[in-house]
Design an enzyme around this catalytic site. Structure first.
Site, PDB file in Angstrom:
ATOM      1  N   ASP A 179      35.975   2.949 -42.614  1.00 58.13           N
ATOM      2  CA  ASP A 179      34.765   2.766 -41.809  1.00 58.13           C
ATOM      3  C   ASP A 179      33.553   3.293 -42.556  1.00 58.13           C
ATOM      4  O   ASP A 179      32.695   3.968 -41.992  1.00 58.13           O
ATOM      5  CB  ASP A 179      34.906   3.445 -40.448  1.00 58.13           C
TER       6      ASP A 179
ATOM      7  N   LYS B 169      30.078   3.381 -43.937  1.00 61.74           N
ATOM      8  CA  LYS B 169      28.789   2.820 -43.531  1.00 61.74           C
ATOM      9  C   LYS B 169      27.733   3.872 -43.814  1.00 61.74           C
ATOM     10  O   LYS B 169      28.069   5.033 -44.064  1.00 61.74           O
ATOM     11  CB  LYS B 169      28.814   2.430 -42.049  1.00 61.74           C
TER      12      LYS B 169
ATOM     13  N   ASN C 171      27.893   7.282 -42.379  1.00 63.39           N
ATOM     14  CA  ASN C 171      28.968   8.154 -42.842  1.00 63.39           C
ATOM     15  C   ASN C 171      28.726   8.679 -44.260  1.00 63.39           C
ATOM     16  O   ASN C 171      29.630   9.200 -44.891  1.00 63.39           O
ATOM     17  CB  ASN C 171      30.315   7.439 -42.773  1.00 63.39           C
TER      18      ASN C 171
ATOM     19  N   ASP D 215      33.048  11.744 -41.807  1.00 62.63           N
ATOM     20  CA  ASP D 215      33.712  10.999 -40.740  1.00 62.63           C
ATOM     21  C   ASP D 215      34.884  10.150 -41.234  1.00 62.63           C
ATOM     22  O   ASP D 215      34.835   8.932 -41.279  1.00 62.63           O
ATOM     23  CB  ASP D 215      32.722  10.120 -39.973  1.00 62.63           C
TER      24      ASP D 215
ATOM     25  N   THR E 151      33.366  -0.981 -38.676  1.00 63.04           N
ATOM     26  CA  THR E 151      32.046  -1.428 -38.255  1.00 63.04           C
ATOM     27  C   THR E 151      31.806  -2.796 -38.862  1.00 63.04           C
ATOM     28  O   THR E 151      31.846  -2.936 -40.088  1.00 63.04           O
ATOM     29  CB  THR E 151      30.981  -0.420 -38.723  1.00 63.04           C
TER      30      THR E 151
END
Length: 176
Positions: A36, A38, A41, A57, A82
């Site tokens: 994830d 992004k 993060n 994260d 995401t």
């Protein structure tokens, strides 16, 4: 902070993402896939006269096991990740997702950093998933010609955003 301030000069973007490559390489070496990645993060902290990027994260990370990975769903039945930064294999719901999914997601972030726009947009979650799984993005240099993105950076991003995982770099160390 990485993409919310508009385009970043390519040299600065690469400088900021080198520690991200190192952090993810270390995680991948331990069999951990972020899944994830992004901008939210990637945390920037100020050290003396320069910024340092840190990956945060790992909440939906996957520890790679010898057995085949099952498609992971959240409690609400949504695929993990995401959609704006999701790899094609995640978007298609492939049962096996490896470290190259993180390479793709970092490519999306780098694309957005240097052009000021993500490679794909869509009216909803499913349009984004379809585009990640099926469309080849316009090269960064073509998307933002006024920004004079070096061809080498555009080629780096193109390879990171390859639809097939085997066409991407083999590791974050290779990306760096």
């Amino acid at each position: 902070a990485l993409v919310h301030e508009g385009p970043v000069p390519a040299a600065r973007a690469l400088q900021l993402l080198l520690p991200v490559c190192s952090a993810l390489a270390a995680a991948h070496a331990r069999g951990i896939i972020h899944r994830d990645l992004k901008p939210e993060n990637i945390f920037l902290s100020r050290k003396s006269d320069h910024d340092v990027a840190k990956v945060v994260d790992f909440g939906i990370s996957k520890v790679k096991e010898k057995e085949a990975e099952q498609v992971r769903l959240t409690r609400t039945g949504q695929l993990v990740g995401t959609p704006l930064y999701m790899s094609p294999e995640q978007a298609k719901g492939d049962p096996v997702v490896d470290h190259r999914a993180d390479i793709y997601s970092l490519g999306v972030i780098l694309y957005e950093m240097v052009t000021g726009t993500p490679p794909f947009t869509g009216g909803n979650y499913f349009q984004l998933l379809w585009k990640h799984g099926n469309e080849v993005p316009e090269s960064a240099a073509v998307r933002a010609p006024a920004l004079q993105i070096p061809q080498s950076v555009s080629a780096l991003i193109d390879r990171m955003l390859a639809k097939k995982a085997e066409d991407r770099f083999d590791s974050m160390d290779e990306v760096a």
